[in-house]
Design a protein around this motif. Structure first.
Motif, short mmCIF file in Angstrom:
data_model
loop_
_atom_site.label_atom_id
_atom_site.label_comp_id
_atom_site.label_asym_id
_atom_site.label_seq_id
_atom_site.Cartn_x
_atom_site.Cartn_y
_atom_site.Cartn_z
N ALA A 208 0.82 -1.21 0.00
CA ALA A 208 0.00 0.00 0.00
C ALA A 208 0.86 1.26 0.00
O ALA A 208 0.59 2.21 -0.74
CB ALA A 208 -0.93 -0.01 1.21
N LEU A 209 1.90 1.27 0.83
CA LEU A 209 2.74 2.46 0.90
C LEU A 209 3.67 2.58 -0.30
O LEU A 209 3.97 3.70 -0.75
CB LEU A 209 3.53 2.49 2.22
CG LEU A 209 2.76 3.21 3.34
CD1 LEU A 209 1.61 2.38 3.85
CD2 LEU A 209 3.67 3.63 4.46
N LYS A 210 4.11 1.46 -0.85
CA LYS A 210 4.98 1.52 -2.02
C LYS A 210 4.20 1.97 -3.27
O LYS A 210 4.66 2.83 -4.02
CB LYS A 210 5.64 0.17 -2.27
CG LYS A 210 6.73 -0.17 -1.25
CD LYS A 210 7.53 -1.39 -1.64
CE LYS A 210 6.73 -2.66 -1.52
NZ LYS A 210 7.57 -3.87 -1.75
N LEU A 211 3.04 1.38 -3.49
CA LEU A 211 2.29 1.65 -4.71
C LEU A 211 1.35 2.83 -4.57
O LEU A 211 1.08 3.54 -5.56
CB LEU A 211 1.50 0.40 -5.13
CG LEU A 211 2.33 -0.85 -5.38
CD1 LEU A 211 1.44 -2.02 -5.80
CD2 LEU A 211 3.40 -0.59 -6.44
N GLY A 212 0.83 3.06 -3.35
CA GLY A 212 -0.12 4.14 -3.17
C GLY A 212 0.51 5.46 -2.77
O GLY A 212 0.00 6.53 -3.12
N LEU A 213 1.63 5.41 -2.04
CA LEU A 213 2.29 6.62 -1.56
C LEU A 213 3.69 6.79 -2.11
O LEU A 213 4.43 7.69 -1.71
CB LEU A 213 2.33 6.62 -0.03
CG LEU A 213 0.97 6.59 0.69
CD1 LEU A 213 1.14 6.62 2.20
CD2 LEU A 213 0.08 7.75 0.23
N ASN A 214 4.08 5.89 -3.02
CA ASN A 214 5.36 5.99 -3.72
C ASN A 214 6.56 5.86 -2.79
O ASN A 214 7.61 6.46 -3.03
CB ASN A 214 5.45 7.30 -4.52
CG ASN A 214 6.44 7.21 -5.66
OD1 ASN A 214 6.65 6.14 -6.23
ND2 ASN A 214 7.04 8.33 -6.02
N PHE A 215 6.41 5.08 -1.70
CA PHE A 215 7.56 4.79 -0.86
C PHE A 215 8.46 3.78 -1.59
O PHE A 215 7.96 2.84 -2.19
CB PHE A 215 7.11 4.16 0.47
CG PHE A 215 6.65 5.15 1.50
CD1 PHE A 215 5.91 6.26 1.14
CD2 PHE A 215 6.94 4.96 2.84
CE1 PHE A 215 5.47 7.17 2.09
CE2 PHE A 215 6.51 5.86 3.80
CZ PHE A 215 5.76 6.97 3.43
N PRO A 216 9.78 3.96 -1.56
CA PRO A 216 10.66 2.99 -2.23
C PRO A 216 10.68 1.63 -1.53
O PRO A 216 11.01 0.62 -2.14
CB PRO A 216 12.03 3.66 -2.18
CG PRO A 216 11.95 4.59 -1.03
CD PRO A 216 10.53 5.08 -0.97
N MET A 217 10.36 1.61 -0.24
CA MET A 217 10.35 0.38 0.54
C MET A 217 9.23 0.49 1.56
O MET A 217 8.99 1.57 2.11
CB MET A 217 11.71 0.19 1.24
CG MET A 217 11.80 -1.04 2.13
SD MET A 217 13.44 -1.19 2.92
CE MET A 217 14.43 -1.72 1.52
N GLY A 218 8.53 -0.62 1.78
CA GLY A 218 7.46 -0.61 2.77
C GLY A 218 8.00 -0.41 4.17
O GLY A 218 9.16 -0.76 4.47
N PRO A 219 7.19 0.13 5.12
CA PRO A 219 7.68 0.41 6.47
C PRO A 219 8.07 -0.83 7.26
O PRO A 219 8.96 -0.77 8.11
CB PRO A 219 6.50 1.14 7.12
CG PRO A 219 5.30 0.71 6.34
CD PRO A 219 5.78 0.53 4.93
#
Length: 284
Positions: A208-219
């Motif tokens: 969700a964070l990688k694809l939805g918020l453009n984080f390079p790595m999930g938390p």
């Protein structure tokens, strides 16, 4: 600036990563650790890095178990031992006795006070934080944190070193967690709370964070990389100084108590084949 003499203290993942990158960018580097077994393992890891890269960096690095030998003639000392204030202060007191008067001391810490570290020495104007990120060879940022007594000259030298190592730097006034740890710890802790509550699986939270918020790595992937014990220590420090919103998730505490520390132990939120634990990622 020439080939500055740099001593790196600590053969953990951050220490060896910083030492290798400094040597790769033409600093004269000495890496010191009190355990010879640690230094032997560092050599083995760096040998593999050389084999995967395009340059022989390992022969340019000196190794020693003697702190006095490491800091003799050093213009800059980068301390990279675990996140423990008493331990770091004890090292800085030793450095103050052993290093030349003009030597600059910096700590690779993500939460601890450069003012308190400087107060352990007779040269607080020459002490600050250089917060490198893991893995050092990939992460472009170095967070430079000034203590109350840090001089502009010390900040300029830290900026020059970061630039020579191919990094971008930001200068931050001292505050608990600085900029990056404060934000990253909050997001990572919320991910653990969501996992604990069963809102989504670890993979789905990270996606969700990688694809939805453009984080390079999930938390949760990042927590495994940093080390769950390191993340827990950071949260406890921030909880003490900044309040309830940083209280560590119970699930994170349970994982650490169970020895699930992330990549370095082979199991954290995720599980890792043994061979994955020897790359240029990981944590102290």
């Amino acid at each position: 600036m020439g080939e500055k003499k740099v001593a790196v203290i600590g053969g953990g993942v951050m220490g060896k990563g910083i030492a290798y990158e400094a040597a790769r960018h033409h600093f004269q580097v000495t890496l010191v650790d009190r355990e010879q077994d640690v230094l032997d393992e560092v050599r083995s890891v760096m040998r593999r890095w050389d084999e995967r890269g395009d340059a022989a960096v390992l022969p340019q690095i000196r190794f020693t178990t003697s702190l006095a030998e490491a800091v003799a003639g050093a213009e800059l000392v980068i301390e990279a031992v675990p996140e423990n204030l008493a331990l770091k202060q004890a090292i800085f007191r030793q450095l103050d006795r052993l290093a030349p008067p003009e030597t600059i001391f910096v700590s690779n810490t993500s939460t601890l006070s450069p003012t308190l570290l400087g107060a352990a020495t007779q040269r607080p104007t020459q002490v600050m934080v250089m917060h490198f990120f893991n893995p050092v060879h990939r992460m472009m940022l170095v967070e430079l944190v000034k203590g109350k007594e840090t001089s502009p000259k010390t900040v300029r030298l830290a900026e020059e070193v970061a630039h020579q190592m191919g990094k971008e730097s930001i200068v931050v006034n001292e505050s608990p967690g600085f900029v990056t740890t404060r934000m990253s710890a909050l997001i990572g802790n919320e991910a653990f709370l969501m996992l604990e509550e069963g809102i989504a699986s670890a993979k789905e939270i990270d996606q969700a964070l990688k694809l939805g918020l453009n984080f390079p790595m999930g938390p949760l992937e990042l927590a495994d990389l940093v080390g769950l014990d390191t993340r827990l220590n950071n949260l406890r420090s921030l909880h003490e100084s900044l309040g309830e919103k940083y209280r560590p998730a119970s699930l994170l505490v349970q994982y650490v108590e169970a020895g699930r520390l992330g990549r370095k132990s082979g199991r954290g939120v995720y599980e890792y084949p043994k061979e994955e634990n020897h790359g240029r990622g990981g944590s102290d």
